[in-house]
Design an enzyme around this catalytic site. Structure first.
Site, PDB file in Angstrom:
ATOM      1  N   GLY A 176       2.417   2.352  10.754  1.00 19.56           N
ATOM      2  CA  GLY A 176       3.368   3.466  10.711  1.00 19.56           C
ATOM      3  C   GLY A 176       4.153   3.909  11.877  1.00 19.56           C
ATOM      4  O   GLY A 176       4.762   4.996  11.797  1.00 19.56           O
ATOM      5  N   HIS A 192      -9.520   1.243   5.154  1.00 22.98           N
ATOM      6  CA  HIS A 192      -8.001   1.518   5.827  1.00 22.98           C
ATOM      7  C   HIS A 192      -8.338   2.348   6.905  1.00 22.98           C
ATOM      8  O   HIS A 192      -9.073   3.182   6.961  1.00 22.98           O
ATOM      9  CB  HIS A 192      -7.087   1.825   4.683  1.00 22.98           C
ATOM     10  CG  HIS A 192      -5.729   1.749   5.407  1.00 22.98           C
ATOM     11  ND1 HIS A 192      -5.384   2.864   6.425  1.00 22.98           N
ATOM     12  CD2 HIS A 192      -4.745   1.005   4.967  1.00 22.98           C
ATOM     13  CE1 HIS A 192      -4.038   2.464   6.443  1.00 22.98           C
ATOM     14  NE2 HIS A 192      -3.640   1.236   6.120  1.00 22.98           N
ATOM     15  N   LYS A 229       0.194   4.100  -0.126  1.00 27.38           N
ATOM     16  CA  LYS A 229      -0.384   5.626   0.335  1.00 27.38           C
ATOM     17  C   LYS A 229      -0.249   6.674  -0.743  1.00 27.38           C
ATOM     18  O   LYS A 229      -0.159   6.389  -1.931  1.00 27.38           O
ATOM     19  CB  LYS A 229       0.066   5.770   1.764  1.00 27.38           C
ATOM     20  CG  LYS A 229      -0.207   4.333   2.599  1.00 27.38           C
ATOM     21  CD  LYS A 229       0.210   4.509   4.106  1.00 27.38           C
ATOM     22  CE  LYS A 229      -0.090   3.150   4.792  1.00 27.38           C
ATOM     23  NZ  LYS A 229       0.000   3.419   6.250  1.00 27.38           N
ATOM     24  N   GLU A 287      -5.525  -4.742  11.051  1.00 25.61           N
ATOM     25  CA  GLU A 287      -4.418  -3.748  11.204  1.00 25.61           C
ATOM     26  C   GLU A 287      -4.712  -3.109  12.434  1.00 25.61           C
ATOM     27  O   GLU A 287      -5.610  -2.178  12.493  1.00 25.61           O
ATOM     28  CB  GLU A 287      -4.451  -2.867  10.209  1.00 25.61           C
ATOM     29  CG  GLU A 287      -4.065  -3.676   8.587  1.00 25.61           C
ATOM     30  CD  GLU A 287      -3.692  -2.537   7.601  1.00 25.61           C
ATOM     31  OE1 GLU A 287      -2.465  -2.554   7.186  1.00 25.61           O
ATOM     32  OE2 GLU A 287      -4.343  -1.401   7.242  1.00 25.61           O
ATOM     33  N   GLU A 338      -6.665   4.514   7.910  1.00 27.06           N
ATOM     34  CA  GLU A 338      -6.604   5.919   7.790  1.00 27.06           C
ATOM     35  C   GLU A 338      -7.526   6.727   7.290  1.00 27.06           C
ATOM     36  O   GLU A 338      -7.936   7.726   7.578  1.00 27.06           O
ATOM     37  CB  GLU A 338      -5.272   6.124   6.997  1.00 27.06           C
ATOM     38  CG  GLU A 338      -4.132   5.867   7.716  1.00 27.06           C
ATOM     39  CD  GLU A 338      -2.771   5.403   6.895  1.00 27.06           C
ATOM     40  OE1 GLU A 338      -2.709   5.480   5.695  1.00 27.06           O
ATOM     41  OE2 GLU A 338      -1.771   4.914   7.652  1.00 27.06           O
ATOM     42  N   SER A 383       3.631  -2.031  10.158  1.00 24.81           N
ATOM     43  CA  SER A 383       4.885  -2.120  10.492  1.00 24.81           C
ATOM     44  C   SER A 383       5.532  -3.708  10.244  1.00 24.81           C
ATOM     45  O   SER A 383       6.276  -3.943  10.898  1.00 24.81           O
ATOM     46  CB  SER A 383       5.280  -1.661  11.996  1.00 24.81           C
ATOM     47  OG  SER A 383       4.945  -0.384  12.236  1.00 24.81           O
ATOM     48  N   GLY A 388       4.997   1.368   4.578  1.00 24.38           N
ATOM     49  CA  GLY A 388       6.283   2.017   4.519  1.00 24.38           C
ATOM     50  C   GLY A 388       7.109   1.047   3.749  1.00 24.38           C
ATOM     51  O   GLY A 388       7.895   1.574   3.004  1.00 24.38           O
ATOM     52  N   ASN A 428       0.862  -1.178   0.174  1.00 28.03           N
ATOM     53  CA  ASN A 428      -0.023   0.104   0.229  1.00 28.03           C
ATOM     54  C   ASN A 428       0.937   1.200  -0.147  1.00 28.03           C
ATOM     55  O   ASN A 428       1.584   1.569   0.884  1.00 28.03           O
ATOM     56  CB  ASN A 428      -0.966   0.012   1.339  1.00 28.03           C
ATOM     57  CG  ASN A 428      -1.639   1.133   1.437  1.00 28.03           C
ATOM     58  OD1 ASN A 428      -1.790   2.106   0.456  1.00 28.03           O
ATOM     59  ND2 ASN A 428      -2.389   1.406   2.709  1.00 28.03           N
TER      60      ASN A 428
HETATM   61  P1  PGA Z   1       2.856   0.524   7.564  1.00 29.82           P
HETATM   62  O1  PGA Z   1       1.373   0.584   7.098  1.00 29.82           O
HETATM   63  O2  PGA Z   1       3.521  -0.959   7.071  1.00 29.82           O
HETATM   64  O3  PGA Z   1       3.874   1.503   7.315  1.00 29.82           O
HETATM   65  O4  PGA Z   1       2.708   0.349   9.290  1.00 29.82           O
HETATM   66  C1  PGA Z   1       0.622  -0.498   6.983  1.00 29.82           C
HETATM   67  C2  PGA Z   1      -0.745   0.122   6.245  1.00 29.82           C
HETATM   68  O5  PGA Z   1      -1.159   1.024   6.732  1.00 29.82           O
HETATM   69  O6  PGA Z   1      -1.157  -0.770   5.518  1.00 29.82           O
END
Ligand code: PGA
Length: 259
Positions: free
Chosen positions: A179, A101, A13, A173, A103, A219, A241, A11
């Site tokens: 993140g 998601h 983002k 998640e 976010e 993460s 990330g 992803n």
């Molecule tokens: P992250 O994000 O691996 O940066 O923690 C995961 C996600 O939001 O899909």
């Protein structure tokens, strides 16, 4: 027990313009081996403005990476300034769409009801939603994690048939792990993914719960991917990330070669 093909999704983002996206997908295809593709389905989810460019590269070079999107609206068309319809994505040969998601839920106020409309619309356009769920740190510490994700799953998938649910992807998640560099322990992640599978079983039965693929996200890195992927109810990873760097993402995809 049904065989579930692992799915590792990147992803991106709001990262990579379309030039950077082309470079990233070319580099990723170069570092992945045919063994990787045999063992794992790999998807990438670029920003909307990159999708056409990435589609062209994937198709013209015959790269076996599944094209995904991060979000969409539920209507086919209409006066919804700034939105993108499922049909528009399907036309670009997008096959996976992340829905709900955290976010989107936290920063843009998406509700379980909207997640449900989107998941239903994505399926109606012939694509597969990756429906996300996860609890906040407060909810985890208050002992409400299982209840929260169970409600997100039951409401997010409401009205779908068992055979549709069997083909879905769900992503657990924990919000506190996204993140932040904090990962759930493999045991905690397993327990929550089992809770998600149990929620599916309670409403849609054994075939759906054995078929549905459940990813862990938050993460995920090359160093923790092998232990996470070894868990019986974890069928893949949703990577933020660490998916931006093709070498790092490829090392996650190669999790099975470690240990
Ligand atoms: P992250 O994000 O691996 O940066 O923690 C995961 C996600 O939001 O899909």
């Amino acid at each position: 027990m049904a065989e579930r093909r692992p799915l590792i999704s990147g992803n991106w983002k709001m990262h990579h313009n379309h030039f950077e996206a082309i470079q990233a997908v070319q580099k990723l295809s170069y570092v992945l081996s045919s063994n990787d593709h045999d063992a794992v389905e790999v998807s990438i989810h670029p920003p909307f403005t990159d999708i056409r460019s990435v589609q062209t590269v994937i198709e013209s070079d015959g790269i076996p990476i599944t094209l995904g999107a991060q979000h969409c609206h539920w209507e086919d068309s209409g006066a919804f300034t700034g939105e993108i319809s499922p049909g528009m994505l399907a036309k670009l040969n997008v096959s996976l769409v992340i829905v709900g998601h955290s976010e989107r839920r936290e920063l843009f106020g998406e509700t379980d009801k909207e997640v449900n409309r989107k998941a239903t619309a994505v399926l109606a356009s012939g694509m597969t939603p990756i429906v996300c769920c996860g609890e906040t740190l407060e909810q985890r510490e208050g002992g409400q994690a299982a209840e929260k994700v169970t409600r997100q799953i039951l409401e997010g998938l409401a009205g779908l048939k068992a055979e549709q649910v069997a083909g879905l992807v769900l992503a657990y998640e924990p919000i506190w792990a996204i993140g932040t560099g904090k990962t759930a322990t493999p045991e905690d992640a397993q327990e929550m993914c089992a809770t998600v599978r149990h929620a599916v079983h309670s409403k849609w039965g054994a075939e759906a719960s054995e078929g549905v693929r459940i990813q862990y996200g938050g993460s995920v890195k090359p160093v923790n991917a092998p232990d996470l992927m070894r868990q019986p109810d974890i069928d893949g990873a949703l990577v933020g990330g660490a998916s931006l760097d093709p070498d790092e993402f490829a090392r996650i995809i190669a999790y099975r070669l470690v240990g």
